[in-house]
Design a protein around this motif. Sequence first.
Motif, PDB file in Angstrom:
ATOM      1  N   GLY A 119     -16.561   8.701 -10.274  1.00 48.62           N
ATOM      2  CA  GLY A 119     -16.920   7.492  -9.551  1.00 48.62           C
ATOM      3  C   GLY A 119     -16.431   6.222 -10.222  1.00 48.62           C
ATOM      4  N   ARG A 120     -16.451   6.185 -11.571  1.00 51.23           N
ATOM      5  CA  ARG A 120     -16.012   4.969 -12.252  1.00 51.23           C
ATOM      6  C   ARG A 120     -14.529   4.696 -12.019  1.00 51.23           C
ATOM      7  NH1 ARG A 120     -13.475   6.527 -16.957  1.00 51.23           N
ATOM      8  NH2 ARG A 120     -13.821   8.703 -17.589  1.00 51.23           N
ATOM      9  N   ILE A 121     -13.749   5.761 -11.869  1.00 45.20           N
ATOM     10  CA  ILE A 121     -12.312   5.578 -11.583  1.00 45.20           C
ATOM     11  C   ILE A 121     -12.128   5.010 -10.177  1.00 45.20           C
ATOM     12  CG2 ILE A 121     -10.116   6.767 -11.284  1.00 45.20           C
ATOM     13  CD1 ILE A 121     -11.014   6.443 -14.184  1.00 45.20           C
ATOM     14  N   TRP A 122     -12.893   5.530  -9.236  1.00 40.09           N
ATOM     15  CA  TRP A 122     -12.792   5.000  -7.870  1.00 40.09           C
ATOM     16  C   TRP A 122     -13.249   3.546  -7.814  1.00 40.09           C
ATOM     17  CZ3 TRP A 122     -10.165   6.613  -3.875  1.00 40.09           C
ATOM     18  CH2 TRP A 122      -9.777   7.937  -3.809  1.00 40.09           C
ATOM     19  N   LEU A 123     -14.281   3.221  -8.597  1.00 36.48           N
ATOM     20  CA  LEU A 123     -14.746   1.835  -8.620  1.00 36.48           C
ATOM     21  C   LEU A 123     -13.653   0.919  -9.166  1.00 36.48           C
ATOM     22  CD1 LEU A 123     -17.011  -0.215  -8.213  1.00 36.48           C
ATOM     23  CD2 LEU A 123     -17.818   0.321 -10.532  1.00 36.48           C
ATOM     24  N   LEU A 124     -13.031   1.344 -10.256  1.00 37.36           N
ATOM     25  CA  LEU A 124     -11.936   0.552 -10.816  1.00 37.36           C
ATOM     26  C   LEU A 124     -10.776   0.447  -9.826  1.00 37.36           C
ATOM     27  CD1 LEU A 124     -10.620  -0.925 -13.201  1.00 37.36           C
ATOM     28  CD2 LEU A 124      -9.841   1.328 -14.045  1.00 37.36           C
ATOM     29  N   ALA A 125     -10.477   1.562  -9.140  1.00 42.08           N
ATOM     30  CA  ALA A 125      -9.384   1.554  -8.161  1.00 42.08           C
ATOM     31  C   ALA A 125      -9.681   0.610  -7.005  1.00 42.08           C
ATOM     32  CB  ALA A 125      -9.146   2.967  -7.632  1.00 42.08           C
ATOM     33  N   LEU A 126     -10.941   0.563  -6.582  1.00 38.36           N
ATOM     34  CA  LEU A 126     -11.314  -0.349  -5.496  1.00 38.36           C
ATOM     35  C   LEU A 126     -11.154  -1.803  -5.929  1.00 38.36           C
ATOM     36  CD1 LEU A 126     -14.470   1.468  -4.077  1.00 38.36           C
ATOM     37  CD2 LEU A 126     -12.271   1.138  -2.917  1.00 38.36           C
ATOM     38  N   VAL A 127     -11.468  -2.097  -7.179  1.00 38.26           N
ATOM     39  CA  VAL A 127     -11.262  -3.463  -7.689  1.00 38.26           C
ATOM     40  C   VAL A 127      -9.776  -3.805  -7.672  1.00 38.26           C
ATOM     41  CG1 VAL A 127     -11.455  -4.948  -9.718  1.00 38.26           C
ATOM     42  CG2 VAL A 127     -13.363  -3.454  -9.078  1.00 38.26           C
ATOM     43  N   VAL A 128      -8.946  -2.864  -8.144  1.00 37.29           N
ATOM     44  CA  VAL A 128      -7.497  -3.087  -8.112  1.00 37.29           C
ATOM     45  C   VAL A 128      -7.019  -3.313  -6.679  1.00 37.29           C
ATOM     46  CG1 VAL A 128      -5.250  -2.015  -8.520  1.00 37.29           C
ATOM     47  CG2 VAL A 128      -7.059  -1.806 -10.229  1.00 37.29           C
ATOM     48  N   GLY A 129      -7.518  -2.490  -5.760  1.00 34.21           N
ATOM     49  CA  GLY A 129      -7.130  -2.632  -4.357  1.00 34.21           C
ATOM     50  C   GLY A 129      -7.524  -3.975  -3.783  1.00 34.21           C
ATOM     51  N   ALA A 130      -8.711  -4.453  -4.132  1.00 37.66           N
ATOM     52  CA  ALA A 130      -9.166  -5.753  -3.621  1.00 37.66           C
ATOM     53  C   ALA A 130      -8.291  -6.885  -4.144  1.00 37.66           C
ATOM     54  CB  ALA A 130     -10.624  -5.979  -4.019  1.00 37.66           C
ATOM     55  N   VAL A 131      -7.943  -6.816  -5.425  1.00 40.25           N
ATOM     56  CA  VAL A 131      -7.075  -7.853  -6.007  1.00 40.25           C
ATOM     57  C   VAL A 131      -5.704  -7.847  -5.328  1.00 40.25           C
ATOM     58  CG1 VAL A 131      -5.866  -8.588  -8.099  1.00 40.25           C
ATOM     59  CG2 VAL A 131      -8.267  -7.871  -8.215  1.00 40.25           C
ATOM     60  N   VAL A 132      -5.151  -6.669  -5.146  1.00 40.98           N
ATOM     61  CA  VAL A 132      -3.842  -6.563  -4.489  1.00 40.98           C
ATOM     62  C   VAL A 132      -3.909  -7.066  -3.049  1.00 40.98           C
ATOM     63  CG1 VAL A 132      -2.101  -4.938  -3.644  1.00 40.98           C
ATOM     64  CG2 VAL A 132      -2.998  -4.717  -5.965  1.00 40.98           C
ATOM     65  N   ALA A 133      -4.996  -6.756  -2.357  1.00 43.94           N
ATOM     66  CA  ALA A 133      -5.140  -7.226  -0.970  1.00 43.94           C
ATOM     67  C   ALA A 133      -5.145  -8.746  -0.914  1.00 43.94           C
ATOM     68  CB  ALA A 133      -6.422  -6.670  -0.355  1.00 43.94           C
ATOM     69  N   VAL A 134      -5.838  -9.387  -1.875  1.00 41.66           N
ATOM     70  CA  VAL A 134      -5.854 -10.858  -1.910  1.00 41.66           C
ATOM     71  C   VAL A 134      -4.457 -11.398  -2.170  1.00 41.66           C
ATOM     72  CG1 VAL A 134      -6.709 -12.869  -3.177  1.00 41.66           C
ATOM     73  CG2 VAL A 134      -8.274 -11.005  -2.597  1.00 41.66           C
ATOM     74  N   LEU A 135      -3.748 -10.790  -3.120  1.00 39.62           N
ATOM     75  CA  LEU A 135      -2.386 -11.240  -3.411  1.00 39.62           C
ATOM     76  C   LEU A 135      -1.447 -10.967  -2.228  1.00 39.62           C
ATOM     77  CD1 LEU A 135      -2.040 -10.030  -7.121  1.00 39.62           C
ATOM     78  CD2 LEU A 135      -2.462 -12.358  -6.286  1.00 39.62           C
ATOM     79  N   ALA A 136      -1.659  -9.829  -1.555  1.00 35.12           N
ATOM     80  CA  ALA A 136      -0.806  -9.486  -0.410  1.00 35.12           C
ATOM     81  C   ALA A 136      -0.971 -10.481   0.728  1.00 35.12           C
ATOM     82  CB  ALA A 136      -1.123  -8.075   0.085  1.00 35.12           C
ATOM     83  N   HIS A 137      -2.115 -11.145   0.772  1.00 36.07           N
ATOM     84  CA  HIS A 137      -2.337 -12.134   1.825  1.00 36.07           C
ATOM     85  C   HIS A 137      -1.313 -13.256   1.763  1.00 36.07           C
ATOM     86  CE1 HIS A 137      -4.539 -14.364   4.848  1.00 36.07           C
ATOM     87  NE2 HIS A 137      -4.525 -15.436   4.065  1.00 36.07           N
ATOM     88  N   ALA A 141      -2.842   0.257  -2.888  1.00 36.81           N
ATOM     89  CA  ALA A 141      -3.091  -0.033  -4.303  1.00 36.81           C
ATOM     90  C   ALA A 141      -4.238   0.809  -4.838  1.00 36.81           C
ATOM     91  CB  ALA A 141      -3.391  -1.520  -4.476  1.00 36.81           C
ATOM     92  N   THR A 142      -5.289   0.968  -4.041  1.00 35.25           N
ATOM     93  CA  THR A 142      -6.424   1.796  -4.462  1.00 35.25           C
ATOM     94  C   THR A 142      -5.993   3.241  -4.696  1.00 35.25           C
ATOM     95  OG1 THR A 142      -8.003   0.401  -3.251  1.00 35.25           O
ATOM     96  CG2 THR A 142      -8.703   2.646  -3.783  1.00 35.25           C
ATOM     97  N   ALA A 143      -5.252   3.789  -3.749  1.00 34.38           N
ATOM     98  CA  ALA A 143      -4.805   5.175  -3.869  1.00 34.38           C
ATOM     99  C   ALA A 143      -3.880   5.362  -5.065  1.00 34.38           C
ATOM    100  CB  ALA A 143      -4.106   5.603  -2.580  1.00 34.38           C
ATOM    101  N   LEU A 144      -2.982   4.410  -5.298  1.00 37.05           N
ATOM    102  CA  LEU A 144      -2.062   4.531  -6.431  1.00 37.05           C
ATOM    103  C   LEU A 144      -2.806   4.414  -7.763  1.00 37.05           C
ATOM    104  CD1 LEU A 144       1.068   2.517  -5.219  1.00 37.05           C
ATOM    105  CD2 LEU A 144       0.814   4.991  -5.476  1.00 37.05           C
ATOM    106  N   ALA A 145      -3.848   3.588  -7.805  1.00 38.11           N
ATOM    107  CA  ALA A 145      -4.635   3.492  -9.033  1.00 38.11           C
ATOM    108  C   ALA A 145      -5.291   4.832  -9.367  1.00 38.11           C
ATOM    109  CB  ALA A 145      -5.692   2.396  -8.885  1.00 38.11           C
ATOM    110  N   VAL A 146      -5.808   5.522  -8.351  1.00 36.85           N
ATOM    111  CA  VAL A 146      -6.359   6.859  -8.567  1.00 36.85           C
ATOM    112  C   VAL A 146      -5.252   7.834  -8.958  1.00 36.85           C
ATOM    113  CG1 VAL A 146      -7.606   8.784  -7.497  1.00 36.85           C
ATOM    114  CG2 VAL A 146      -8.278   6.422  -6.998  1.00 36.85           C
ATOM    115  N   GLY A 147      -4.072   7.653  -8.338  1.00 36.94           N
ATOM    116  CA  GLY A 147      -2.944   8.509  -8.679  1.00 36.94           C
ATOM    117  C   GLY A 147      -2.540   8.382 -10.136  1.00 36.94           C
TER     118      GLY A 147
END
Length: 580
Positions: free
Chosen positions: A28-46, A529-535
Amino acid sequence: MASSVPTPSSTPPGASSRRTPRSPAAPGRIWLLALVVGAVVAVLAHLFAPVRSTPATGVAGDDPLASDVEHILGERIVEAQGLSVARFDLDATDPESSADSAAFIDTDASAALGETSSLPADPLSSVAPDAVEWVAAGTTDGRAPVSPDTPFETGSVMKVITGMLLADMVESDQTFLDRTLAEVFPEMDFDDPEVASITLQELATHHSGLRAAPDGDDLGILFRSMILIGPYENATPPVEGLVHTQAGPKDQYVYSNHAFAVLGHALAAEAGDTTYPELVRERVLDPLGMDDTQVTAQPPEDGALPYFEPGVRVAPWTATDYAPAGVSTWSTTSDLVALVAAVADGTAPGASSTDVVLEDVESPGAPSDDEPAGETDDGASLSLGLAWHHLDTPEHGMVTFHNGQVYGASTTVAFNDERAVVLMGNTSTLQETELALGLLGDEPGEPLTAPSTTAPFIVLTLVPLLVPPFLLLALMIRRRTLITQRPLDRMRIVSLGLGSLAWLIYVQRGGVWTDLPSELFTVAAGVVATALAVGVWHWRRVPVEVGRFRWSHVTVFVFSVLFSLALLTYMGYGLLAVHL
């Protein structure tokens, strides 16, 4: 004694005998970290999200013209991002009438254009028709309303100004229509004598034998055209390109940007110690008070940003070497009204450029790029002046016109014996010439055909936008591919991850976003980004390759990566060209 009979294997014949356990599920901690990475990337992608612009929905301005424009456009008004139109009669001109230009649009219509819009205090400089009807629709960039002073890319309408420059210099004996390129550029060593013998008149009437660009530039222009950026950006300088270019037949109408670019530089050479922008400013633009018409590699600060269609931003054409043909040139409806009014009454420098020099020209066929619509399927006949085209139509008599279309703008100037129309817009899907011709008569022309449905284009945007990220995320959650049920390995992380990134860039550049929220793009980027972080977490826990058949897995992997890299490079280049 141990049995010598081999133990049956559950591995299918021909399959790999490797037994690799699945990587453990990410904690779960990895998924939590991945979700944070995904959120940051989504903001930058905007920051790079597709610009979802609202198409024009109504026309504001003088009621008669607004009504005619709406009648002709009909449902096709949604193809306009921004639109500016002017119409006036040619029976008289009055320089003092420009002071009353604020009366050309009533108070209610002006308010409809937005608080920041305003009519030009003196839109026609020293040459003004008695009365001009003005209308506008849409915006320059999704926010700022269009006005008569909004700069748009002119496209090939600039060619008529180059033709006027030629006519003006001929009238003052600074050059001659039968002057050849060998005479203008005596130091040049032409590979083809036919190119050396091209005359200035042949350049100005599309009968030079030169094609759209110098020989050897075809692939570069095709590549840039496919990603909707200026095709002449890296083209060979037009005069330099004459050396190795081979001329085609001179007895055929072959629309050529190369020819007009050469013409502009040839006129500068004839004038001596000057450039085309300086020369055209001195001899044509300044005398007509066309202060907002310019050659520039950057869009004017308040210019209408270019859109292929509403919601699909494209880069402006910025090759100033090709300015005489209409590349990197900007103007306003107000300036073009001043131009047309002076040309129509014969007071403009080089107004004789409208004189017919070639009659009954063979139909050039279907237009391409910014080629004038010279087809004569309805029985109209085509004649040519210096850049100006004359179409003898059953509805409006002899119409003198030129249009211009680049990837982000559509412009037309047209007039007959009684009336003139100027039209500028910042989308290239608008049928600007048909609209302009329909506004010349006392009654508006027939409505344009309804736009094709956008449903197929929406599907072609949604599928590559949503499916690859979903498949990549499913791979990380299940640790197996969703369709073929193959185990997670490093090759699949690379191929699906790279493919998802490539398709994201594709939909940013090639998707149709008029009816889609741009937030979908940022969400998809966040999912990737979330999926790649888990990858990344799985990377050290999975083998390089686990396939049913190694040779086919490796082959598919190689082709998948090559395709994704090509798509990523191809569309990424176009994305950077728009935003930088």
